[in-house]
Motif scaffolding. Structure first.
Motif, PDB file in Angstrom:
ATOM      1  N   SER A 117       0.810  -1.224   0.000  1.00 42.50           N
ATOM      2  CA  SER A 117       0.000   0.000   0.000  1.00 42.50           C
ATOM      3  C   SER A 117       0.840   1.269   0.000  1.00 42.50           C
ATOM      4  O   SER A 117       0.625   2.172   0.809  1.00 42.50           O
ATOM      5  CB  SER A 117      -0.903  -0.019   1.222  1.00 42.50           C
ATOM      6  N   TYR A 153      -0.231   5.091   1.006  1.00 47.72           N
ATOM      7  CA  TYR A 153      -1.596   5.174   1.536  1.00 47.72           C
ATOM      8  C   TYR A 153      -1.710   6.345   2.509  1.00 47.72           C
ATOM      9  O   TYR A 153      -0.912   6.480   3.422  1.00 47.72           O
ATOM     10  CB  TYR A 153      -1.978   3.869   2.235  1.00 47.72           C
ATOM     11  N   SER A 183      -5.297   5.304  -2.518  1.00 47.41           N
ATOM     12  CA  SER A 183      -5.824   4.847  -1.230  1.00 47.41           C
ATOM     13  C   SER A 183      -7.205   4.227  -1.409  1.00 47.41           C
ATOM     14  O   SER A 183      -7.532   3.203  -0.795  1.00 47.41           O
ATOM     15  CB  SER A 183      -5.872   6.026  -0.251  1.00 47.41           C
ATOM     16  N   GLY A 237       3.514  -2.665   4.204  1.00 48.40           N
ATOM     17  CA  GLY A 237       3.737  -1.245   4.052  1.00 48.40           C
ATOM     18  C   GLY A 237       4.654  -0.767   5.147  1.00 48.40           C
ATOM     19  O   GLY A 237       5.126  -1.557   5.966  1.00 48.40           O
ATOM     20  N   GLU A 240       1.872   3.966   6.531  1.00 40.72           N
ATOM     21  CA  GLU A 240       0.856   3.417   5.627  1.00 40.72           C
ATOM     22  C   GLU A 240      -0.057   2.416   6.337  1.00 40.72           C
ATOM     23  O   GLU A 240      -1.285   2.484   6.225  1.00 40.72           O
ATOM     24  CB  GLU A 240       1.543   2.725   4.441  1.00 40.72           C
ATOM     25  N   SER A 258       1.979  11.617   7.321  1.00 41.12           N
ATOM     26  CA  SER A 258       2.945  10.952   6.451  1.00 41.12           C
ATOM     27  C   SER A 258       3.799  12.008   5.773  1.00 41.12           C
ATOM     28  O   SER A 258       3.443  13.170   5.699  1.00 41.12           O
ATOM     29  CB  SER A 258       2.246  10.108   5.398  1.00 41.12           C
ATOM     30  N   SER A 284       7.806   6.918   6.004  1.00 40.95           N
ATOM     31  CA  SER A 284       7.047   6.853   7.247  1.00 40.95           C
ATOM     32  C   SER A 284       7.510   7.922   8.225  1.00 40.95           C
ATOM     33  O   SER A 284       8.672   8.315   8.242  1.00 40.95           O
ATOM     34  CB  SER A 284       7.216   5.475   7.881  1.00 40.95           C
TER      35      SER A 284
END
Lengths: 288, 288, 288
Positions: free
Chosen positions: B115, B118, B126, B142, B146, B157, B162
């Motif tokens: 993902s 996302y 998404s 992910g 995510e 995000s 991340s």
């Protein structure tokens, strides 16, 4: 296009002489590639785009990845050669392939068709390959599964990798010479069917690691196109295969693991020389 | 698909035994990967395409990047596993994702959903991820941002990277096991939530340089899919993470700078062995 | 955006002082890049996608390749800088370019326009570049052929490579400062026209091997965007060029062949330091 004279192999009485005549022309083709740095129009896949461009640059050519239908005609019209690869086609790329193939056909610019994935489970591209073949590509290339299927045989394929050996199927590819000057089948040994010579040239060398690096076949197709800009189709196809076979062999002497091998391979593509061609090229001329 | 027997961890009285049972199955999965060389259908992004293919080849699998909607059904139907990655989607790729996910769902072929990105600022993908999850991917993976967002939490995000740590959020991912067999969260340590084991497996190792090489997470997702073709989802997911963690750790011992590290990393992906798994794998089984 | 103060070069009485003032700001920009790790929204080509992302990561930035029109606005609105590259455009990418350029223009987020292939034979992209320029990119970059043609001159081009030298054409680029803060022309030496300084900065260094690695120019464009997130346009453009010139020079000292050179180049992008900038940066300030 500056095409060396047609091979006169009939004069060659011995196998040694025959391969020497070919190798001299390969050396000439490689020299011309360095001198002319031909502009090669490439329509290729997302996996191969960067790698094929780097291989062409290292080999001496000038690649341009132009894969949209809106610029395909005008760009194909100025390119010295065209390379079409069916790896990961999009609708726009498919249109660009048709337009550029038609353009180069009209202008007698050499072009290479790489039938990646041709077979039962990938119909969309296979139908496009069937159409493009009618425009008479200068060279058709692929692995043994692809070429054998393309020539009308029933072959099992495993994704985009071959399940049969090049030495088992190369004679099956004969019908494809009705549509092209050369058919090139890559594998442990490579086999090149030449309409001009009415012969098969087997190119040995390389390394078992080459298929463990993605897109090497795709880059080879683009390199054939580059050589087609500076030599006749037979010599061009042989030259590209010898270039790869020597680079693979010498790279493996330096590095025996895929990551390092791939770096060494690009180094060897760049550092080929006339001397290396004479020393390491390993070809055999077989009857057809 | 050749799935090893289900883990029988209830018989393991000591933590040591439990991880040993897992590691033995990881060794078996790695061995099967070399033997079967499963065909992995990958729909991935333009940044990862070449890299993910090279990682899969180096690891022993047979990747094919088929990302058009016209061949998605027929190809997904013959693949041993499917990997879907939302990195740089196009409309045609989105269609291919839906078709191929539906195809493998029907055939019980394992598949991985990665993902990428996302979150709030990337709604198109998404929403596609939200749809694809309803088809019950075998594994969802992910980074921490995510996965946490995907599980319904509000997380900031930063692009596709991340902003939270994997060890802070892994328990938040629990609801996602309603849709999948495993959820894998990559980070400094990786965390794998397993429905089968009702446990979290923490995988340590790797190198801080891995996030400095683009598309490593994407390649990891594809490798999970490859292992899913030869092992059950839990062992497959753990195996892929251990494969990456050991390769990252040993590559860093050889090369401490990104360019060289990346070459060494691919070398280490290729040269993993049963001995290295036993010596370097560093996992912990945590309660859920 | 954290922009250092405007240069006050009027106070500099000697050339030495002037370049020292610039280099100090370059050092500051590089330091800020490491600290802030700005999110750079990249719309780039299939050849450059992986490479440009790896260069940005190695340099300290946080790249995200978001090239679909459906997420272009929301993502451009959170990015610290935008890089638009016309290498291998698709219809969807073209839409994404327009939307994201409009978004960043409104928000005064810096952005870079890389006019790959601008010229007679590639009209589709050239028309898009003509449109995008009206949105006033912070920096316009390209090779000598592209920039000269873009500035209204008749130049022969060879695919996407330049046929003229940067030092012959840089003064021709002057009209483009009506639409941008800086114009950057890459070549054997790079030339940066700065509206702010009313001067041209010549950046020497690099290696003749850089053009033999594909997508280096594209990655440079993305790196300019990254620096624009942490410095004013003039310093950002100079910083990115110095970063590349030093990395190319030092990489060539380690490796003289393309494959190895490219690995060393990425290593040198990663290991730049304030000391290396002071020791190896080679710039000249020329009148305009």
């Amino acid at each position: 296009m500056n095409h060396p004279e047609t091979l006169s192999l009939n004069d060659a009485d011995q196998l040694n002489n025959q391969t020497d005549v070919i190798l001299q022309k390969v050396v000439d083709a490689w020299t011309e590639l360095q001198t002319q740095q031909p502009l090669v129009h490439c329509i290729t896949n997302s996996v191969a785009a960067n790698y094929a461009a780097n291989v062409l640059l290292a080999a001496g050519a000038s690649p341009a990845m132009i894969d949209n239908p809106f610029e395909a005609e005008s760009f194909a019209s100025i390119a010295a050669a065209l390379s079409i690869n069916l790896g990961t086609p999009t609708t726009e790329q498919m249109q660009a392939m048709q337009i550029s193939a038609q353009t180069v056909s009209t202008k007698n610019t050499p072009w290479v068709l790489d039938s990646v994935g041709y077979g039962t489970f990938l119909k969309w591209r296979s139908e496009m390959v069937d159409q493009l073949i009618l425009l008479n590509p200068t060279v058709i290339r692929g692995n043994a599964s692809e070429i054998s299927t393309l020539a009308g045989n029933q072959v099992e394929s495993k994704g985009v990798d071959s399940t049969v050996s090049s030495n088992e199927v190369y004679l099956q590819a004969l019908p494809l010479l009705a549509h092209s000057e050369c058919v090139a089948i890559s594998g442990k040994s490579d086999f090149i069917l030449s309409k001009e010579l009415n012969a098969v040239i087997q190119v040995n060398g390389g390394s078992f690691l080459q298929p463990k690096v993605t897109a090497t076949g795709c880059a080879l197709g683009a390199l054939i196109a580059a050589y087609c800009a500076v030599a006749n189709p037979t010599i061009a196809t042989i030259s590209a295969h010898i270039h790869f076979a020597i680079a693979g062999k010498l790279a493996f002497e330096k590095a025996q693991i895929v990551g390092s091998f791939n770096v060494a391979f690009l180094d060897e593509i760049y550092t080929l020389s006339a001397d290396k061609i004479w020393e390491y090229a390993d070809i055999e001329v077989l009857g057809l």
